[in-house]
Write a protein that holds these residues in place. Structure first.
Motif, PDB file in Angstrom:
ATOM      1  N   GLY A  29       1.796 -12.637   2.122  1.00 26.72           N
ATOM      2  CA  GLY A  29       2.066 -12.521   0.704  1.00 26.72           C
ATOM      3  C   GLY A  29       1.288 -11.391   0.076  1.00 26.72           C
ATOM      4  O   GLY A  29       0.548 -10.666   0.726  1.00 26.72           O
ATOM      5  N   GLY A  30       1.473 -11.239  -1.198  1.00 26.95           N
ATOM      6  CA  GLY A  30       0.735 -10.239  -1.946  1.00 26.95           C
ATOM      7  C   GLY A  30       1.352  -8.859  -1.859  1.00 26.95           C
ATOM      8  O   GLY A  30       2.490  -8.680  -1.480  1.00 26.95           O
ATOM      9  N   VAL A  31       0.545  -7.879  -2.209  1.00 31.15           N
ATOM     10  CA  VAL A  31       0.967  -6.485  -2.214  1.00 31.15           C
ATOM     11  C   VAL A  31       0.621  -5.868  -0.868  1.00 31.15           C
ATOM     12  O   VAL A  31      -0.488  -6.032  -0.371  1.00 31.15           O
ATOM     13  CB  VAL A  31       0.259  -5.711  -3.344  1.00 31.15           C
ATOM     14  CG1 VAL A  31       0.640  -4.244  -3.314  1.00 31.15           C
ATOM     15  CG2 VAL A  31       0.591  -6.322  -4.691  1.00 31.15           C
ATOM     16  N   GLN A  32       1.563  -5.173  -0.290  1.00 31.14           N
ATOM     17  CA  GLN A  32       1.334  -4.483   0.977  1.00 31.14           C
ATOM     18  C   GLN A  32       1.482  -2.994   0.728  1.00 31.14           C
ATOM     19  O   GLN A  32       2.503  -2.553   0.206  1.00 31.14           O
ATOM     20  CB  GLN A  32       2.319  -4.974   2.035  1.00 31.14           C
ATOM     21  CG  GLN A  32       2.172  -6.462   2.285  1.00 31.14           C
ATOM     22  CD  GLN A  32       3.332  -7.057   3.037  1.00 31.14           C
ATOM     23  OE1 GLN A  32       4.423  -6.547   3.008  1.00 31.14           O
ATOM     24  NE2 GLN A  32       3.083  -8.166   3.702  1.00 31.14           N
ATOM     25  N   ILE A  33       0.471  -2.220   1.086  1.00 35.52           N
ATOM     26  CA  ILE A  33       0.439  -0.791   0.791  1.00 35.52           C
ATOM     27  C   ILE A  33       0.443   0.003   2.087  1.00 35.52           C
ATOM     28  O   ILE A  33      -0.319  -0.277   2.999  1.00 35.52           O
ATOM     29  CB  ILE A  33      -0.818  -0.428  -0.027  1.00 35.52           C
ATOM     30  CG1 ILE A  33      -0.851  -1.251  -1.316  1.00 35.52           C
ATOM     31  CG2 ILE A  33      -0.839   1.066  -0.339  1.00 35.52           C
ATOM     32  CD1 ILE A  33      -2.145  -1.142  -2.080  1.00 35.52           C
ATOM     33  N   THR A  34       1.321   0.994   2.137  1.00 36.34           N
ATOM     34  CA  THR A  34       1.396   1.884   3.284  1.00 36.34           C
ATOM     35  C   THR A  34       1.347   3.321   2.773  1.00 36.34           C
ATOM     36  O   THR A  34       2.089   3.666   1.856  1.00 36.34           O
ATOM     37  CB  THR A  34       2.708   1.670   4.066  1.00 36.34           C
ATOM     38  OG1 THR A  34       2.793   0.305   4.456  1.00 36.34           O
ATOM     39  CG2 THR A  34       2.779   2.556   5.293  1.00 36.34           C
ATOM     40  N   CYS A  35       0.491   4.132   3.346  1.00 31.73           N
ATOM     41  CA  CYS A  35       0.373   5.543   2.977  1.00 31.73           C
ATOM     42  C   CYS A  35       0.498   6.382   4.243  1.00 31.73           C
ATOM     43  O   CYS A  35      -0.065   6.033   5.278  1.00 31.73           O
ATOM     44  CB  CYS A  35      -0.974   5.833   2.329  1.00 31.73           C
ATOM     45  SG  CYS A  35      -1.291   4.880   0.844  1.00 31.73           S
ATOM     46  N   PHE A  36       1.228   7.485   4.142  1.00 28.68           N
ATOM     47  CA  PHE A  36       1.320   8.418   5.256  1.00 28.68           C
ATOM     48  C   PHE A  36       1.709   9.793   4.740  1.00 28.68           C
ATOM     49  O   PHE A  36       2.188   9.936   3.623  1.00 28.68           O
ATOM     50  CB  PHE A  36       2.297   7.924   6.334  1.00 28.68           C
ATOM     51  CG  PHE A  36       3.738   7.858   5.915  1.00 28.68           C
ATOM     52  CD1 PHE A  36       4.635   8.844   6.276  1.00 28.68           C
ATOM     53  CD2 PHE A  36       4.215   6.783   5.165  1.00 28.68           C
ATOM     54  CE1 PHE A  36       5.968   8.776   5.906  1.00 28.68           C
ATOM     55  CE2 PHE A  36       5.540   6.694   4.795  1.00 28.68           C
ATOM     56  CZ  PHE A  36       6.421   7.708   5.165  1.00 28.68           C
ATOM     57  N   SER A  37       1.481  10.808   5.562  1.00 35.31           N
ATOM     58  CA  SER A  37       1.808  12.194   5.220  1.00 35.31           C
ATOM     59  C   SER A  37       2.498  12.844   6.400  1.00 35.31           C
ATOM     60  O   SER A  37       2.225  12.511   7.554  1.00 35.31           O
ATOM     61  CB  SER A  37       0.547  12.995   4.876  1.00 35.31           C
ATOM     62  OG  SER A  37      -0.064  12.471   3.732  1.00 35.31           O
ATOM     63  N   GLU A  38       3.381  13.769   6.117  1.00 35.74           N
ATOM     64  CA  GLU A  38       4.090  14.548   7.128  1.00 35.74           C
ATOM     65  C   GLU A  38       4.182  15.987   6.651  1.00 35.74           C
ATOM     66  O   GLU A  38       4.209  16.243   5.449  1.00 35.74           O
ATOM     67  CB  GLU A  38       5.514  14.007   7.347  1.00 35.74           C
ATOM     68  CG  GLU A  38       5.594  12.595   7.853  1.00 35.74           C
ATOM     69  CD  GLU A  38       5.269  12.463   9.319  1.00 35.74           C
ATOM     70  OE1 GLU A  38       5.347  13.465  10.061  1.00 35.74           O
ATOM     71  OE2 GLU A  38       4.929  11.335   9.733  1.00 35.74           O
ATOM     72  N   VAL A  39       4.233  16.924   7.587  1.00 38.16           N
ATOM     73  CA  VAL A  39       4.425  18.329   7.248  1.00 38.16           C
ATOM     74  C   VAL A  39       5.814  18.735   7.717  1.00 38.16           C
ATOM     75  O   VAL A  39       6.170  18.556   8.881  1.00 38.16           O
ATOM     76  CB  VAL A  39       3.345  19.224   7.901  1.00 38.16           C
ATOM     77  CG1 VAL A  39       3.621  20.697   7.604  1.00 38.16           C
ATOM     78  CG2 VAL A  39       1.971  18.829   7.407  1.00 38.16           C
ATOM     79  N   VAL A  40       6.621  19.272   6.786  1.00 36.01           N
ATOM     80  CA  VAL A  40       7.983  19.704   7.076  1.00 36.01           C
ATOM     81  C   VAL A  40       8.108  21.151   6.623  1.00 36.01           C
ATOM     82  O   VAL A  40       7.922  21.453   5.438  1.00 36.01           O
ATOM     83  CB  VAL A  40       9.019  18.830   6.323  1.00 36.01           C
ATOM     84  CG1 VAL A  40      10.425  19.329   6.572  1.00 36.01           C
ATOM     85  CG2 VAL A  40       8.879  17.384   6.715  1.00 36.01           C
ATOM     86  N   ASN A  41       8.409  22.039   7.556  1.00 38.79           N
ATOM     87  CA  ASN A  41       8.563  23.468   7.237  1.00 38.79           C
ATOM     88  C   ASN A  41       7.393  23.995   6.418  1.00 38.79           C
ATOM     89  O   ASN A  41       7.586  24.623   5.370  1.00 38.79           O
ATOM     90  CB  ASN A  41       9.886  23.718   6.508  1.00 38.79           C
ATOM     91  CG  ASN A  41      11.082  23.378   7.362  1.00 38.79           C
ATOM     92  OD1 ASN A  41      11.048  23.526   8.578  1.00 38.79           O
ATOM     93  ND2 ASN A  41      12.138  22.898   6.739  1.00 38.79           N
TER      94      ASN A  41
END
Length: 151
Positions: A29-41
């Protein structure tokens, strides 16, 4: 008439206790946080996904941490109709509105999307949406495809 101030300590405690995962979100339950970064061109794209009980908040940033334009999208009646509106940023620039609409179709949930992608970069927008959908599938936030069609 005095206005009631929110309890900052309670808010900070709620934010601190949110489940934070970088790669995989477990059931709970609760808030689930996902963070990620990608480099495109040679362009850095940053993503933050907040999974709430009946909606998903998504932020997509391009080379900066600016909030950008904000869109709300939700399923409406009749079935499979999606309503999208601009909450912040004006209606003349629809960068992100299409992403928000398609996310509702993929997840079946209400979507709040903050999008900081330049409006003259349709390929960057498409790449960002592709990466976001892949992550949503990986996290299990998309709904299962119908096994049969009614035709």
């Amino acid at each position: 008439m005095a206005r009631e101030e929110p309890d900052v300590e309670v808010l900070n405690e709620a934010i601190s206790s949110a489940l934070v995962f970088n790669d995989e979100v477990k059931d709970g339950g609760g808030v689930q946080i996902t963070c990620f970064s990608e480099v495109v061109n040679d362009v850095a794209l940053h993503f933050q996904i907040l999974r709430l009980p009946k909606q998903i908040y998504v932020w997509i940033g391009c080379d900066s941490a600016k909030l950008g334009r904000i869109y709300a999208a939700a399923p409406t009646r009749p079935k499979d109709m999606i309503s999208v509106t601009s909450i912040l940023g004006g209606a003349s620039d629809n960068t992100g509105a299409g992403i928000a609409r398609r996310l509702v179709l993929k997840t079946g949930l209400n979507i709040i999307l903050a999008c900081n992608i330049p409006k003259n970069s349709p390929m960057l927008e498409a790449d960002a949406e592709k990466m976001l959908v892949q992550k949503l599938i990986q996290l299990g936030y998309t709904r299962a495809k119908a096994e049969g069609s009614s035709s």
